[in-house]
Design a protein around this motif. Structure first.
Motif, short mmCIF file in Angstrom:
data_model
loop_
_atom_site.label_atom_id
_atom_site.label_comp_id
_atom_site.label_asym_id
_atom_site.label_seq_id
_atom_site.Cartn_x
_atom_site.Cartn_y
_atom_site.Cartn_z
N GLU A 598 0.19 -1.12 0.20
CA GLU A 598 0.02 0.10 -0.14
C GLU A 598 1.45 1.73 0.29
O GLU A 598 0.38 2.08 -0.43
N VAL A 599 2.16 0.96 0.33
CA VAL A 599 3.13 2.16 0.37
C VAL A 599 3.93 2.24 -0.34
O VAL A 599 4.01 3.84 -1.14
N LEU A 600 4.32 1.45 -1.09
CA LEU A 600 5.99 1.14 -1.87
C LEU A 600 5.27 1.23 -3.41
O LEU A 600 4.98 2.32 -4.24
N LEU A 601 3.88 0.98 -3.59
CA LEU A 601 3.43 0.36 -5.27
C LEU A 601 2.89 2.01 -5.71
O LEU A 601 3.19 2.09 -6.37
N PRO A 602 2.33 2.73 -4.70
CA PRO A 602 1.14 3.66 -5.14
C PRO A 602 2.87 4.84 -5.34
O PRO A 602 2.54 5.55 -6.28
N ILE A 608 7.88 7.22 -10.78
CA ILE A 608 7.99 6.51 -12.92
C ILE A 608 7.28 8.20 -13.31
O ILE A 608 7.15 8.16 -14.75
N PHE A 609 6.15 7.76 -13.09
CA PHE A 609 4.94 8.47 -13.85
C PHE A 609 5.56 10.51 -14.57
O PHE A 609 5.62 10.77 -15.24
N LEU A 629 -1.36 11.61 -10.23
CA LEU A 629 -1.87 11.05 -8.88
C LEU A 629 -2.09 9.32 -9.75
O LEU A 629 -2.89 9.71 -10.45
N GLN A 630 -2.02 8.35 -8.34
CA GLN A 630 -2.94 7.20 -8.74
C GLN A 630 -4.64 7.27 -8.88
O GLN A 630 -5.36 8.00 -8.10
N PRO A 631 -5.19 6.65 -10.07
CA PRO A 631 -7.08 6.62 -10.22
C PRO A 631 -6.93 5.67 -9.00
O PRO A 631 -6.42 4.87 -8.47
N VAL A 632 -8.33 5.89 -8.53
CA VAL A 632 -9.20 5.57 -7.30
C VAL A 632 -9.72 4.35 -7.50
O VAL A 632 -10.08 4.14 -9.03
N THR A 682 -1.88 11.97 -0.54
CA THR A 682 -1.06 12.45 -0.56
C THR A 682 -1.01 11.20 -2.35
O THR A 682 -0.08 12.31 -3.49
N GLN A 683 -1.53 10.07 -2.20
CA GLN A 683 -1.26 9.82 -3.61
C GLN A 683 -1.69 8.93 -4.43
O GLN A 683 -2.00 8.34 -5.94
N TYR A 684 -3.37 9.75 -4.00
CA TYR A 684 -4.45 8.94 -5.11
C TYR A 684 -5.51 10.79 -5.04
O TYR A 684 -5.22 11.56 -4.62
#
Length: 815
Positions: A598-602, A608-609, A629-632, A682-684
């Motif tokens: 949950e922490v590292l992947l997003p 990278i993006f 950011l990452q999509p929900v 912060t990530q999504y």
């Protein structure tokens, strides 16, 4: 609300000229949440690639997407929405379509969605907190009131345009909160048509996203998470949530639930309220469980049965029978000395007390949560949400072709299927779920057969191995280890494959059933997915606790699975220590892996993006920052709830074998709350705020686990641990007429719990090979008459006393 009066009811005729969104240059204000005019607020963002800038050979393939997009945008404008397109600063091929809802449209859909709005301040006096006397201490454990103040309380009512003057409106621009505006915008986007061919009408942003017409659709965050917005009037709620909730420095503070609910919606608010409440309740269970473990640790060296096992004159003189046919050898009982000591840490009288305590705890947890949930329903105005406010899903509305009379209101309404059609759909769904659950059971049986066959194969191969390169590993590469590792790997692969396949099947079945509202849809999907995951996660624990070592016969007449494979016996330390090991590995490994994932992947994906789209431009608009950011997830909070409910099952279902489970869960949840908070803050991208009255289908699932937990813990104490046989020996068989001791004692228990077997009674296929010692008798774990007795190898009176005591214990605990 009558359909004819809704802007969404009218659609553009096929072949008519469609209006196009206005194109505007970025005005250089990175924190702006408005159109270029600085007046119209951005309520939603749609992202797409300009089809005309594609390579020439690919353009014709994108023309259909372009027609659908332009028709969809024209439909939005016909419904009253205002659009403005802006080219990307990072990639000139991408465009960002800003969506604004004017006042009249907001009023219309606020009434359609029955959104509750303030009518007057709440003048009722509230009960003072019982902790107010300790406010000088407790204030440090709450968010900073100077940053996150207490919200004003109002009496509310469902909005009506015709009674606008009755509502408390201090500012027209802030009357509808950003979360309300986003929710209404998404409601329109979900129902706007993008293609009409004859009587066939296709609509909805979801299908356009799936088809690649749009790359993303999301509401905007109000600012950067770590920097306040320079835009005047911005509430900076995301920044406040990060500082007082998601930041690691705030791990000890209570959660600002009202602000979470205001910014992300009631559905996410109720999840974090439940997670926080569950974590607080775990603290009490963790303290009691830790106390039981310490008691077991302190008494492991003084335990009578443990000392007898380790005593060279008792355990060292007892020769145990082989645990498999032909390949296994005789062994001394004192070889299990360390395992016996470890077993005493978990299989003691403190564990019995803790199991009873947890049965009470799980009931109190559910009852107190219901009370707390009712308080939140009142505070957040969701008491009558399901009955009044939740609209049907657009997929449901699109297939309403049958008419029926509502049995309650008597009003004619349209439904997508007849009563018979609904019965067929539900039957197909239930049948499919049962089929997949049976598929898991078949895979478990297959893996069990593999374990039985592989154990004997490895026993023969590894003991006959003469390769010199295996000599350093000979101590570690045992048949048991080789069987366990390979079976675990096969089980893992099977579980992962079935998980991937079943998730798609479950979504397809739920779509086929066509639930009316989104809550109904999520509850139906949750139940299907949890049943599958329940069998997946707990099957190995149930096998070890209630199946392994229970039907093994005796050395002269062992029980065979499928007539070929000899049933597994428990490890020398007993099955309880194996269940404890299994639970600790699953709980610990699962918690560590989930948190890392949950922490590292997003974070890595976003990194990278940003690296791939880096630009020399320093000014990037708010909508483009959010796009990076990452999509929900489409399943929303499903996997968050699933993770916690599976953990709740481990904490309650098998806690009799692992008293440290609550403290492991407590530590994990303290991290989980902040990790989830950091992740969504912060990530999504910002999610579409949704209303929710409660935790949905997870409530009855928790109640079902609680009921099952009482039964499983009683059965673990009765059938998996040695607690009942010890008590029976202490009170009945250690003294006259069965024993030789003058007073009740545990001395001699080990000898009385092991039956005697004459080695000459071995069947040819079971007799050990390569036996050099002249052993006449050996011992095995059971309560049977010795050889030479008129009823040799039959169950003795001790066995029936133990069975009666186990049944009586289960009945008492259940009642």
């Amino acid at each position: 609300y009558p359909e004819e009066f809704l802007p969404t009811y009218q659609s553009i005729k096929e072949g008519a000229t469609v209006a196009k969104a206005q194109l505007a240059e970025f005005n250089g204000k990175p924190d702006s949440l408005f159109f270029n005019d600085g007046v119209r607020r951005i309520d939603f963002i749609l992202v797409y690639e300009d089809e005309d800038k594609k390579e020439f050979e690919k353009r014709h393939a994108y023309q259909r997407r372009k027609r659908r997009r332009e028709y969809f945008e024209a439909s939005l404008m016909k419904m009253g929405l205002e659009l403005e397109a802006t080219q990307s600063v990072v990639d000139e091929k991408e465009l960002f379509l800003k969506v604004h809802m004017p006042w009249d449209v907001l009023c219309t859909y606020a009434e359609v969605l029955h959104i509750k709005l303030p009518i007057q301040p709440n003048d009722l006096s509230s009960h003072p907190s019982p902790w107010r006397l300790f406010s000088c201490i407790t204030k440090h454990f709450y968010p900073n009131e100077d940053l996150i103040g207490k919200e004003a309380e109002f009496f509310t009512a469902p909005f009506e345009k015709d009674r606008l003057e009755y509502f408390h409106m201090s500012n027209k621009d802030t009357f509808f909160t950003p979360s309300m505006r986003s929710r209404m915008a998404y409601y329109i986007l979900s129902r706007a048509p993008y293609e009409i061919r004859g009587s066939i009408k296709k609509f909805g942003i979801t299908k356009l996203l799936d088809g690649g017409v749009y790359k993303a659709a999301y509401p905007l965050h109000d600012c950067r998470f770590n920097v306040k917005s320079k835009d005047e009037g911005c509430p900076n709620e995301r920044f406040l949530l990060y500082e007082e909730w998601a930041h690691p420095k705030s791990f000890y503070k209570m959660q600002p639930l009202d602000l979470i609910r205001k910014y992300y919606g009631e559905k996410i608010g109720i999840y974090f309220a439940w997670l926080g409440f569950y974590t607080i309740m775990l603290a009490l269970a963790a303290v009691v469980g830790l106390g039981c473990f310490i008691y077991g640790y302190k008494t492991q060296d003084t335990s009578t049965w443990s000392k007898e096992v380790c005593d060279p004159k008792i355990g060292g003189e007892i020769v145990m029978c082989p645990q498999c046919d032909r390949e296994c050898q005789y062994w001394r009982l004192n070889s299990t000395c360390e395992a016996s000591k470890k077993l005493c840490m978990f299989d003691n009288f403190g564990t019995l007390v803790f199991a009873v305590f947890m049965s009470i705890w799980v009931t109190l947890f559910l009852e107190f949560w219901k009370r707390y949930q009712a308080e939140l329903e009142y505070q957040w105005d969701t008491v009558e949400f399901l009955e009044q406010e939740e609209p049907p899903r657009p997929e449901y509305e699109a297939k309403c072709i049958y008419e029926r009379k509502n049995p309650i209101t008597g009003v004619k309404e349209k439904v997508p299927f007849t009563a018979c059609g609904r019965c067929v759909r539900v039957s197909i769904g239930v049948g499919t779920v049962l089929f997949w659950i049976l598929l898991i059971v078949v895979s478990i049986v297959a893996i069990t057969v593999y374990r039985l066959a592989a154990f004997f194969a490895f026993s023969a191969q590894l003991r006959a191995q003469t390769l010199k390169e295996l000599e350093p590993l000979k101590e570690y590469v045992t048949p048991q280890m080789a069987t366990s590792v390979t079976a675990s790997l096969i089980s893992f692969v099977v579980i992962m494959i079935l998980n991937i396949l079943y998730e798609r099947v479950a979504i397809w079945i739920t779509d086929f059933e066509l639930p009316r509202t989104k809550t109904d849809y999520e509850n139906s999907l949750t139940l299907k997915m949890f049943l599958f995951q329940f069998v997946n996660y707990y099957s190995s624990c149930f096998y070890i606790a209630f199946a392994k070592g229970k039907a093994v016969g005796y050395p002269g007449d062992p029980v065979y699975l499928l007539g070929k494979y000899r049933n597994e016996e428990c490890d020398p330390g007993g099955c309880l220590i194996e269940l404890t090991t299994q639970l600790s590995i699953i709980m610990g490994g699962k918690a560590i892996w989930n948190n890392i994932q949950e922490v590292l992947l997003p974070w890595v994906k976003n990194l990278i993006f940003r690296y791939c789209t880096r630009t020399s431009e320093k000014v990037i608009p708010r909508w483009e920052q959010d796009y990076q950011l990452q999509p929900v997830s489409k399943l929303g909070l499903f996997y968050e709830y699933l993770e916690m409910v599976i953990q709740f099952g481990f904490v309650t279902l098998f806690v009799a074998s692992f008293p440290l489970a609550p403290i492991l869960a407590l530590v994990n949840n303290l991290f989980e709350i902040r990790v989830d908070a950091w992740k969504i803050t912060t990530q999504y991208r910002r999610n579409v705020p949704e209303k929710a009255q409660d935790i949905g289908a997870w409530q009855p699932i928790l109640q079902g686990i609680a009921i099952l937990a009482v039964a499983t813990n009683a059965m673990i104490i009765a059938f998996t641990s040695d607690m009942i046989p010890r008590l029976v020996y202490y009170w009945s068989f250690s003294v006259y007429p069965y024993g030789d001791h003058a007073n009740n004692t545990m001395a001699g228990y080990i000898n009385s719990s092991l039956s005697i077997f004459n080695t000459s009674d071995f069947a040819d296929k079971s007799r050990p090979l390569n036996t050099t010692d002249n052993i006449a008798t050996c011992r095995y774990r059971d309560f049977r008459y010795p050889p030479g007795h008129p009823r040799q190898y039959e169950y003795n009176v001790y066995y029936w006393h133990v069975i009666a005591a186990k049944m009586a214990f289960i009945i008492v605990v259940e009642v």
